[in-house]
Design a protein around this motif. Sequence first.
Motif, mmCIF file in Angstrom:
data_model
loop_
_atom_site.group_PDB
_atom_site.id
_atom_site.type_symbol
_atom_site.label_atom_id
_atom_site.label_comp_id
_atom_site.label_asym_id
_atom_site.label_seq_id
_atom_site.Cartn_x
_atom_site.Cartn_y
_atom_site.Cartn_z
ATOM 1 N N ASP A 179 0.826 -1.196 0.000
ATOM 2 C CA ASP A 179 0.000 0.000 0.000
ATOM 3 C C ASP A 179 0.864 1.251 0.000
ATOM 4 O O ASP A 179 0.544 2.247 -0.638
ATOM 5 N N ARG B 61 -0.377 0.474 -4.676
ATOM 6 C CA ARG B 61 -1.294 -0.666 -4.647
ATOM 7 C C ARG B 61 -1.651 -1.163 -6.035
ATOM 8 O O ARG B 61 -2.124 -2.283 -6.191
ATOM 9 N N VAL C 81 -5.682 -6.823 -6.475
ATOM 10 C CA VAL C 81 -5.767 -5.529 -5.800
ATOM 11 C C VAL C 81 -6.885 -4.679 -6.389
ATOM 12 O O VAL C 81 -7.687 -4.081 -5.666
ATOM 13 N N GLU C 82 -6.968 -4.640 -7.728
ATOM 14 C CA GLU C 82 -8.008 -3.850 -8.376
ATOM 15 C C GLU C 82 -9.406 -4.393 -8.056
ATOM 16 O O GLU C 82 -10.361 -3.630 -7.883
ATOM 17 N N ARG D 85 -10.362 -3.420 -4.477
ATOM 18 C CA ARG D 85 -10.581 -1.985 -4.316
ATOM 19 C C ARG D 85 -11.903 -1.519 -4.933
ATOM 20 O O ARG D 85 -12.345 -0.400 -4.670
ATOM 21 N N GLU E 139 -3.960 -6.793 1.661
ATOM 22 C CA GLU E 139 -4.630 -6.177 0.512
ATOM 23 C C GLU E 139 -6.125 -6.007 0.785
ATOM 24 O O GLU E 139 -6.725 -4.991 0.399
ATOM 25 N N SER F 62 -8.210 -2.377 1.561
ATOM 26 C CA SER F 62 -9.353 -2.077 0.693
ATOM 27 C C SER F 62 -10.674 -2.052 1.452
ATOM 28 O O SER F 62 -11.740 -1.949 0.836
ATOM 29 N N GLY G 130 -9.755 -0.265 7.394
ATOM 30 C CA GLY G 130 -9.231 0.255 6.139
ATOM 31 C C GLY G 130 -8.823 1.713 6.255
ATOM 32 O O GLY G 130 -7.783 2.129 5.729
#
Length: 478
Positions: free
Chosen positions: A257, A261, A350-351, A354, A372, A376, A441
């Motif tokens: 992070d 990220r 990760v995407e 998120r 991760e 998020s 988060g």
Amino acid sequence: MDASPRNHASGGGRGDGYGDEQPHVLVVPYPAQGHMLPLLDLVALLAARGLALTVAVTPGNVPLLAPLLAACPPSSPGILPAGCGENTKDLPAHLFRPLMVSLAALREPLLAWCKAQRRRVTAVVSDMFTGWTQPLAAELGVPHVTFSGSGAHYLAVSHSLWRRMPRRHSPDDADEAVAFPDVPGSPSFPWRHLSWLFRQYVAGDEVSEAIRQIFLWNLKSSCFVANSFTAIEAAYVERPLHDLMEKKVFAVGPLSDAVDRCADRGGKPVVSPACVAAWLDAFDDGSVLYVSFGTQQVLSPAQAARLADALAQSAEPFIWAARSGTAVPEGFEAATAGRGMVIHGWAPQVEILRHRAVGWFLTHCGWNSVLEAVASSVAMLTWPMSADQFTNAWLLAETGVAVPVAEGADVVPDAGQMASAIALAVGKGGTSVRERAAELGRSTAAAVGEGGSSYRDLEGLAIQLSSAVSSHFREHMM
């Protein structure tokens, strides 16, 4: 390849007038993706603060780390059969322990390399599985720092095991509790949840004794660095673990992070992030379950079938990142096409995490995946299978951001029970857990931001590593 100073992972030192005595940190990773990625993130962050760093790897890992390579010692001889890979991704599980031990053969080549450098090595940072670098650092007369890609809690629990060497009173009882009086809170865990490295220990066995020595060497380090942050395990990072290690623990995570990220994490997705995002856009906030068990674990056909049944029965939208080799049941994808996506192979995790539509993550509790998800604000359904995953799952439940649904690498869960757990969590029954995940988060973002707890620890670590006088470094570690 040539290990000249100009090939360091960073540029020169801080320009503080030391000349050849400027800080030069030798970094020794353990060749497994879950270990290497966070340590390389740390390298990037320290390099950005002006330190010169050399990352030492064997030739078999050159293709993985070409942009950062500086040192390339010979392949590790000895215990492993000829032709074996030099990374855990290339090895069957029964060779993981021999690999860990065989890497110690690199100590002498690394020592010779260090002594040949015009710019002397002023500190050694190594993974907790490469503790044989501690006597190397001692011979050079420089500080040694042990890095844990896992949290401070696991760092304490694992080293407590190797120092105390607890034994079962009932050898056939896998549920026998093992207490940890020297770890904050004095937790206890059933034998089957302990480190597999420790559970395979056999007194007098060459490999077993060598692995124990690696962990004992770690306890002589000047300090420890954990890929964690205060808010998720305050009891283990707010104060040094004096009862066990008597050394400071720098909590500098989540490192991914702090770096970026969305950076490439070592693979190319089989489905583009844009394609996945477009699919997720059709769903409400927090309504989608993401399912992944990391890069090492392949579900058995029976496990994959039960998971598929659970996803079908739950009626909740999902993305399942099925590792290559996982047998997704025939017809499952067609039957769930309106609300499900199966990604065969590497996914842009990760995407996905998120995206606003993803509210839950069914995970094996590998620490990188945990961080991760935490970063998020995604809550978790846990299915730990090996290594640190059992203690990670325990910590997540204690923190209030996860709900257990299964455990064990060989367990075949009940599809109906798992479906009910998924439906309850994604529905209103999981509201409090999601709220706690959102809170954590926000704490994560604050920790890595300028002035946050992880930011301050990273700055402190960089300052200590920049000291050209080893005794000065050690004074600040106690």
